[in-house]
Write a protein that holds these residues in place. Structure first.
Motif, PDB file in Angstrom:
ATOM      1  N   GLY A 279       0.782  -1.224   0.000  1.00 15.07           N
ATOM      2  CA  GLY A 279       0.000   0.000   0.000  1.00 15.07           C
ATOM      3  C   GLY A 279       0.812   1.270   0.000  1.00 15.07           C
ATOM      4  N   HIS A 280       2.133   1.168  -0.121  1.00 10.42           N
ATOM      5  CA  HIS A 280       2.985   2.357  -0.165  1.00 10.42           C
ATOM      6  C   HIS A 280       2.624   3.194  -1.386  1.00 10.42           C
ATOM      7  N   ALA A 281       2.791   4.507  -1.271  1.00  8.88           N
ATOM      8  CA  ALA A 281       2.422   5.414  -2.359  1.00  8.88           C
ATOM      9  C   ALA A 281       3.178   5.138  -3.645  1.00  8.88           C
ATOM     10  N   LEU A 282       4.382   4.573  -3.535  1.00  4.87           N
ATOM     11  CA  LEU A 282       5.183   4.298  -4.725  1.00  4.87           C
ATOM     12  C   LEU A 282       4.922   2.917  -5.313  1.00  4.87           C
ATOM     13  N   GLU A 283       4.106   2.131  -4.663  1.00  2.00           N
ATOM     14  CA  GLU A 283       3.950   0.733  -5.062  1.00  2.00           C
ATOM     15  C   GLU A 283       3.530   0.584  -6.522  1.00  2.00           C
ATOM     16  N   ALA A 284       2.522   1.337  -6.946  1.00  2.00           N
ATOM     17  CA  ALA A 284       2.028   1.208  -8.322  1.00  2.00           C
ATOM     18  C   ALA A 284       3.073   1.666  -9.327  1.00  2.00           C
TER      19      ALA A 284
END
Length: 575
Positions: free
Chosen positions: A439-444
């Motif tokens: 779920g980290h902001a950079l994951e996608a």
């Protein structure tokens, strides 16, 4: 001071491939390098064992792997020019002349080096045309500096006249054109030498300052060239000869050139890459299952080469540390001797952190210079295992993702092939995934960039199973090995099925090209000064072993080791 450090990230280390973070070990018999497990895996392990044995045998008395650099035309032409203008050592002049003639007859690797060789031999060449052919498509932040450098070098060799200088203070003032403050030390030396040659060649010696002469002076001292760089030293000596007070010293150093010539009579770009080869070769040996005492001996030799600033240079005695070598040294020491090298690793980490830029990226040398994708990815892989560096790692990954999402062509940095930066970024993304909660902001963004990198390699694989420097280039072992590291890790996402097939084809390509002595021969991969190639042959074996290790770890049985107790690479007492 701590004596231990964080352990490598299982599944994201160049040394310990293991299972990918967030994925189960593959059980499908059609997974990478397992299409025909009974036939392929034993052959793969034999190839790795032979490579591991060759690397261990390359260790010198000081414990470092010996990795000398091949001769190169540019340095050989400039060395011949130095010996000619100083009138020393006719025998060495003859050896250099013979080397250049053979090199030209066999085909120079690029137009500028061909022009340099022919000019040094007294032949007519069109230096400007050669320069345009070399740099016509060179898109890099150093392009302007490279054009100025090669233009000046070819003028010194007689390929064309020195261009007319603009007036001091005017746009294009030569004092500003040759400015290198804040850059790495060998580049400061090079630019001071080029400025001096340029100024004297155009009848404007007043442009040379006392600071310029001071920058050149270390190259007048006896012994190995400062910073391990023969090119910088030869250029400095050519410049110093123009000041009478240095005449005797320059002649003395010119007489020493013969000591640095290789067996073919040529001069290499650098003294060698023993530190770089030991770090990367150590990572390869760790992945091949080499015994602990072998790895600890290599680690001990590396710790002796750490510079006071906490970093490492590419060869013994090179005081100019850089992010690339330091990242690999930190990663290897973490994998091989974490219980002994904690303080050394911590100093290396501090060196890396001190060079991180405001954009989150890392340059090769000095803080404040341009960040590069491949170098930043290497720093991520070195820093990610330590929990205290999470913020720095996140900023670095954000930089890499942004650069790769916004890029047209993939960056090649100090390597001549795309697959080098691509495998480093895939490992960096896996390091990030291993230490970051879901779920980290950079994951996608990381997932997209990783998928794009793997897909690029799968799409550009040659029909013979290998890769070249860039798409459509003929395959070579180093480019193929780098690509193999990345595609063998492409077990998740849309590219997974094609990555499996690409992995097996790449493994077969490499196995078919192993020589009877167990080694591999490849076209050069390293570039310096960019975009000129130079070659350190041992690195071919290092790179191929790294690639084959990752391919082996991607199969259904990840714990096989080619370094059995009876293997030559396991003999007690070997480094």
């Amino acid at each position: 001071m701590s004596t231990s450090c964080a352990l490598p990230l299982r599944g994201a280390s160049l040394a310990v491939p293991g299972a990918l973070p967030g994925s189960a070990p593959p059980t499908d018999p059609l997974s990478p390098v397992a299409l025909r497990p009974d036939a392929l895996r034993p052959e793969l392990d034999r190839a790795r064992a032979r490579l591991a044995t060759r690397l261990v045998a390359a260790a010198g008395p000081d414990g470092l792997l010996r990795a000398p650099c091949d001769s190169r035309i540019l340095e050989s032409a400039l060395a011949l020019r130095l010996l000619t203008v100083t009138g020393v050592d006719p025998d060495a002049q003859e050896r250099l002349t013979r080397h250049l003639k053979i090199a030209v007859d066999e085909g120079a690797p690029d137009p500028v080096q061909e022009a340099a060789a022919r000019a040094a031999l007294g032949e007519y060449v069109d230096g400007r045309a050669a320069l345009n052919r070399l740099l016509g498509g060179f898109d890099h932040f150093t392009a302007g500096r490279k054009r100025l450098m090669f233009q000046t070098v070819l003028a010194e060799l007689g390929a064309h006249p020195f261009p007319e200088l603009p007036s001091p203070g005017a746009p294009g003032d030569p004092g500003a054109l040759f400015e290198a403050r804040g850059q790495q030390r060998w580049l400061i030396t090079e630019m001071a030498a080029l400025k001096t040659l340029y100024a004297f060649g155009t009848g404007a010696p007043r442009l040379v300052t006392e600071d310029d002469w001071r920058a050149l002076t270390p190259c007048s001292l006896p012994g190995p060239p400062p910073y391990g760089n023969h090119l910088a030293r030869i250029l400095a000596l050519l410049a110093l000869r123009l000041r009478p007070r240095y005449a005797a010293t320059v002649r003395a150093r010119a007489r020493e050139v013969r000591n640095w010539l290789r067996g073919d009579g040529g001069l290499p770009f650098i003294t060698g890459m023993d530190v770089f080869a030991t770090a990367t070769g150590g990572l390869a040996l760790a992945g091949a299952g080499a015994p602990a005492h072998t790895l600890r001996a290599l680690a001990a030799a590396l710790t002796e080469c750490q510079n006071p600033d906490g970093g490492w240079g590419f060869d013994r005695g090179v005081a100019q540390s850089d992010v690339d070598d330091t990242a690999y040294c930190v990663e290897f020491l973490r994998a091989s001797a974490p219980e002994r090298c904690g303080g050394v690793v911590a100093a290396g980490e501090r060196y890396l952190l001190d060079r991180q830029g405001g954009d989150g990226g890392f340059p090769t040398f000095e803080h404040g210079t341009a960040s590069e994708v491949a170098i930043t990815a290497a720093a991520v892989n070195a820093l990610a295992p330590a929990p205290g560096h999470r913020r720095a790692v996140e900023a670095a990954v954000r930089f890499v993702v942004a650069r790769q999402e916004g890029a047209g062509e993939f960056e090649r940095s100090w390597s001549l092939n795309e697959s080098n930066a691509l495998f480093r970024t895939v490992l960096a993304y896996d390091s990030f995934r291993a230490v970051t909660p879901p779920g980290h902001a950079l994951e996608a963004g990381v997932a997209r960039a990783r998928q794009r990198a793997v897909a690029r390699l799968v799409a550009t694989q040659n029909a013979d199973g290998g890769w070249g420097h860039v798409p459509s280039d003929p395959s070579d072992p180093i480019s193929t090995a780098y690509a193999l590291i990345a595609v063998s890790r492409g077990r998740d996402g849309p590219s997974a099925p094609t990555a499996r097939g690409a992995t097996e084809r790449a493994v077969r390509h490499l196995l078919e090209r192993q020589r009877p002595d167990g080694g591999f021969v490849s076209r050069p991969d390293q570039a310096g000064p960019r975009p000129l190639a130079y070659h350190v042959p041992l690195l071919t074996d290092v790179c191929v072993l790294l690639g084959l290790n990752h391919a082996r770890a991607a199969g259904p049985h990840t714990h096989g080791s080619p370094c059995s107790p009876d293997s030559p690479c396991s003999h007690r007492g070997t480094p």
